[in-house]
Design a protein around this motif. Sequence first.
Motif, PDB file in Angstrom:
ATOM      1  N   ARG A 140      -1.310 -63.999 -67.029  1.00 42.38           N
ATOM      2  CA  ARG A 140      -0.989 -64.006 -65.613  1.00 42.38           C
ATOM      3  C   ARG A 140      -2.056 -64.892 -64.975  1.00 42.38           C
ATOM      4  NH1 ARG A 140      -0.149 -58.159 -66.874  1.00 42.38           N
ATOM      5  NH2 ARG A 140       2.103 -57.712 -66.380  1.00 42.38           N
ATOM      6  N   HIS A 141      -3.279 -64.798 -65.178  1.00 40.97           N
ATOM      7  CA  HIS A 141      -4.519 -65.564 -65.087  1.00 40.97           C
ATOM      8  C   HIS A 141      -4.365 -67.041 -65.085  1.00 40.97           C
ATOM      9  CE1 HIS A 141      -8.442 -66.664 -64.227  1.00 40.97           C
ATOM     10  NE2 HIS A 141      -8.430 -66.891 -65.221  1.00 40.97           N
ATOM     11  N   ASN A 142      -3.993 -67.212 -65.632  1.00 39.37           N
ATOM     12  CA  ASN A 142      -3.752 -68.811 -66.252  1.00 39.37           C
ATOM     13  C   ASN A 142      -2.757 -69.513 -65.256  1.00 39.37           C
ATOM     14  OD1 ASN A 142      -5.935 -68.911 -68.341  1.00 39.37           O
ATOM     15  ND2 ASN A 142      -4.424 -68.796 -69.863  1.00 39.37           N
ATOM     16  N   ALA A 143      -1.809 -68.418 -65.134  1.00 33.05           N
ATOM     17  CA  ALA A 143      -0.567 -68.587 -64.014  1.00 33.05           C
ATOM     18  C   ALA A 143      -0.678 -68.534 -62.940  1.00 33.05           C
ATOM     19  CB  ALA A 143       0.478 -68.000 -64.411  1.00 33.05           C
ATOM     20  N   GLU A 144      -1.564 -68.093 -62.392  1.00 34.21           N
ATOM     21  CA  GLU A 144      -2.415 -67.824 -60.879  1.00 34.21           C
ATOM     22  C   GLU A 144      -3.471 -69.325 -60.923  1.00 34.21           C
ATOM     23  OE1 GLU A 144      -4.618 -65.308 -57.830  1.00 34.21           O
ATOM     24  OE2 GLU A 144      -4.007 -64.464 -60.139  1.00 34.21           O
TER      25      GLU A 144
END
Length: 302
Positions: A140-144
């Motif tokens: 989730r962090h990387n996608a954001e």
Amino acid sequence: MNPLERYAPLVDDKAAFFAACERPLPSVVRVNTIKTAPERARRALDDEGIEYESVGWHDQLLRLPEASPGTNWPYFHGWLHGQEEVSAVPALALDPKPGEKVWDSCAAPGSKTTQLSAMMDDRGTVVGNDNNLGRLSSLRHNAERLGVTNLVVTKQDGRNFSLKDFGFDEFDRAIVDAPCSCEGTIRKNPTTLEEWTLEHVHSVAAVQKGILSRAVQATKPGGTVVYSTCTFAPEENEAVVDHVLETEDCEVVDFDCPLDSVSGVTEWEGANYDRSVEQTHRIYPHLNDTGGFYCAKLEVTA
């Protein structure tokens, strides 16, 4: 005995293979085309005085000989993402198109998942699944950070993944970058083999067979499934593909591997595999100065 010794019969140059496994892995970043273009990212690195080398076979991959990938502003702002060079191969083999429905069955922490979204121009749907909550947080962090908006994150066991909560019942394409014994990551993680056992190889192979089988079942006829690992073990590579060829409606199709590779093996320690696994690809560290890798492309036939 070093576990890698068991694969010596499979390589063309044993000395080069073992020497490459002992060298540190080069640091590589992928340009995130959702936020910027390769030329613009290179100019930003030039302006910051950060040295890099272009990877000849892909204009979106850059080697950073001396810098850590996460210590510059283009990375912080999502223009770049750390990704092993060889790790970019499965998404290229899958070749997703904008607007399609794609399943990444073992997605976290998201290098391949976000690469798929970028290749699809952030259109369509990428379902990024993993069964590890901590790793999903990284996804989730990387996608954001990378500005990905076409990603749906799920937490399921890939072996019995359910589509009941979606508005569709099959994917156009699926990718299985399976959990494995990670022998091919020895250059990045030198302690990888300290707890290696053949029992673990066999146990993880059973999981891999289940996930790949489910990926074929969940993909439409004529659709594509790509299977990859970062291990040298035929038990986790060709044997898994061979199993799915016997139990599911699919066939191996060749693809143009952008890195130097060798054909999959059809015999290993008394086991024989379907001849078509010769169309799968083994990538050894000494061939391209990368990590070790295996990649197979399947087409769903019914």
